[in-house]
Scaffold this motif. Structure first.
Motif, PDB file in Angstrom:
ATOM      1  N   VAL A 230       0.848  -1.189   0.000  1.00 18.05           N
ATOM      2  CA  VAL A 230       0.000   0.000   0.000  1.00 18.05           C
ATOM      3  C   VAL A 230       0.887   1.242   0.000  1.00 18.05           C
ATOM      4  CG1 VAL A 230      -1.778   1.284   1.248  1.00 18.05           C
ATOM      5  CG2 VAL A 230      -1.779  -1.226   1.294  1.00 18.05           C
ATOM      6  N   SER A 231       0.616   2.174  -0.897  1.00 17.51           N
ATOM      7  CA  SER A 231       1.324   3.449  -0.934  1.00 17.51           C
ATOM      8  C   SER A 231       0.302   4.571  -0.821  1.00 17.51           C
ATOM      9  CB  SER A 231       2.115   3.596  -2.245  1.00 17.51           C
ATOM     10  OG  SER A 231       2.727   4.865  -2.313  1.00 17.51           O
ATOM     11  N   LEU A 232       0.459   5.410   0.212  1.00 19.17           N
ATOM     12  CA  LEU A 232      -0.474   6.519   0.430  1.00 19.17           C
ATOM     13  C   LEU A 232       0.282   7.838   0.319  1.00 19.17           C
ATOM     14  CD1 LEU A 232      -2.668   5.211   3.402  1.00 19.17           C
ATOM     15  CD2 LEU A 232      -3.119   5.075   0.948  1.00 19.17           C
TER      16      LEU A 232
ATOM     17  N   ASN B  66      -6.981   8.827   4.538  1.00 20.35           N
ATOM     18  CA  ASN B  66      -7.369   7.521   4.007  1.00 20.35           C
ATOM     19  C   ASN B  66      -7.497   6.500   5.137  1.00 20.35           C
ATOM     20  OD1 ASN B  66      -7.027   8.078   0.981  1.00 20.35           O
ATOM     21  ND2 ASN B  66      -5.040   8.704   1.809  1.00 20.35           N
TER      22      ASN B  66
ATOM     23  N   ASN C   6      -5.882  -5.086   9.760  1.00 14.95           N
ATOM     24  CA  ASN C   6      -5.269  -5.667   8.567  1.00 14.95           C
ATOM     25  C   ASN C   6      -4.237  -6.720   8.966  1.00 14.95           C
ATOM     26  OD1 ASN C   6      -6.278  -3.654   6.394  1.00 14.95           O
ATOM     27  ND2 ASN C   6      -5.369  -2.308   7.942  1.00 14.95           N
TER      28      ASN C   6
ATOM     29  N   VAL D 195      -2.352  -8.108   3.192  1.00 19.89           N
ATOM     30  CA  VAL D 195      -1.344  -7.584   2.267  1.00 19.89           C
ATOM     31  C   VAL D 195      -0.104  -8.470   2.367  1.00 19.89           C
ATOM     32  CG1 VAL D 195       0.130  -5.624   1.692  1.00 19.89           C
ATOM     33  CG2 VAL D 195      -2.207  -5.230   2.517  1.00 19.89           C
TER      34      VAL D 195
ATOM     35  N   ASN E 291      -7.883  -5.799   5.409  1.00 24.21           N
ATOM     36  CA  ASN E 291      -7.212  -6.372   4.244  1.00 24.21           C
ATOM     37  C   ASN E 291      -6.081  -7.313   4.647  1.00 24.21           C
ATOM     38  OD1 ASN E 291      -8.411  -4.559   1.975  1.00 24.21           O
ATOM     39  ND2 ASN E 291      -7.728  -3.119   3.552  1.00 24.21           N
TER      40      ASN E 291
ATOM     41  N   VAL F 232      -7.450   2.275   5.701  1.00 22.84           N
ATOM     42  CA  VAL F 232      -7.180   0.948   5.161  1.00 22.84           C
ATOM     43  C   VAL F 232      -7.557  -0.051   6.241  1.00 22.84           C
ATOM     44  CG1 VAL F 232      -5.424  -0.601   4.219  1.00 22.84           C
ATOM     45  CG2 VAL F 232      -5.299   1.856   3.751  1.00 22.84           C
TER      46      VAL F 232
ATOM     47  N   VAL G 164       3.782  -1.030   3.547  1.00 24.51           N
ATOM     48  CA  VAL G 164       3.151   0.281   3.451  1.00 24.51           C
ATOM     49  C   VAL G 164       4.232   1.329   3.230  1.00 24.51           C
ATOM     50  CG1 VAL G 164       1.827   2.054   4.678  1.00 24.51           C
ATOM     51  CG2 VAL G 164       1.217  -0.361   4.944  1.00 24.51           C
TER      52      VAL G 164
END
Length: 208
Positions: free
Chosen positions: A4-6, A11, A37, A18, A16, A13, A25
């Motif tokens: 994940v790249s924010l 946001n 997560n 991953v 999930n 998350v 991240v």
């Protein structure tokens, strides 16, 4: 390779799984939320990397399970968050600086003493690990450093509660530092902890 790249704020998350060999991240902005997560990170990867002005300040993380096989431990602790779990596979994890655990209810577990090693021997004049939150559980690893593990909020007016340290070996090597220092803490449980090395003392308790 990446999870994940924010690059913006606000946001969330959540919920999930991953799996990422390189990076779980990547944060360019801190003010984001991660909850419930599961992150599975490869041996050559980091669970959490900060970029630009991003820091742990502003990050909201809770209830995440982070499984790592290598890489940085501090980012993995930050990502696991409050009431999260960090599982360290067999191997050696090198700390560039003291590992701070500021997340209430965090569980950090290795694969066993002598199997998972947290190496803080390169840290200058500090404990390898500092616990500064309630209900933290540490187990199943060997840790080395000038000093071992400190459980203390940094203020005698802020009492910590219910720290648990079990099946941990602490190797210390700097005179003046203690293997395990527990201060101003109620309900600490220390079970099957071994302290080796040349520090001033094995276990020190103040205000407990």
């Amino acid at each position: 390779a990446y999870g994940v790249s924010l690059q913006s704020v606000g946001n969330t998350v959540s919920g999930n799984t991953v799996t990422a060999p390189t990076e779980g991240v990547g944060l360019l902005q801190s003010a984001n939320t991660f909850s419930s997560n599961t992150f599975n990170i490869g041996a050559a990867g980091n669970a959490l990397d900060y970029y630009g002005a991003a820091t742990v300040t502003g990050l909201t993380a809770s209830g995440n399970t982070v499984n790592i096989q290598g890489g940085g431990v501090q980012g993995a602790v930050d990502l696991a968050g409050t009431n999260g779990a960090l599982n360290l596979a067999a191997g050696t994890y090198t700390l560039p600086s003291t590992l701070y655990i500021n997340n209430k209810g965090l569980t950090l577990a290795g694969a066993g003493e002598g199997t998972t090693t947290i190496d803080g021997s390169g840290i200058s004049n500090n404990f390898a690990m500092r616990v500064r939150a309630d209900d933290v559980s540490l187990s199943g690893f060997t840790v080395s450093g000038p000093g071992g593990i400190s459980v203390y909020s940094q203020s005698p007016t802020t009492i910590l509660h219910d720290a648990s340290i079990s099946h941990v070996t602490i190797d210390v090597g700097t005179a003046g530092y203690t293997g395990l220092a527990v201060a101003y803490t109620v309900g600490a449980n220390v079970d099957h902890v071994t302290v080796d090395g040349t520090a001033t003392g094995g276990v020190d308790s103040t205000g407990v």
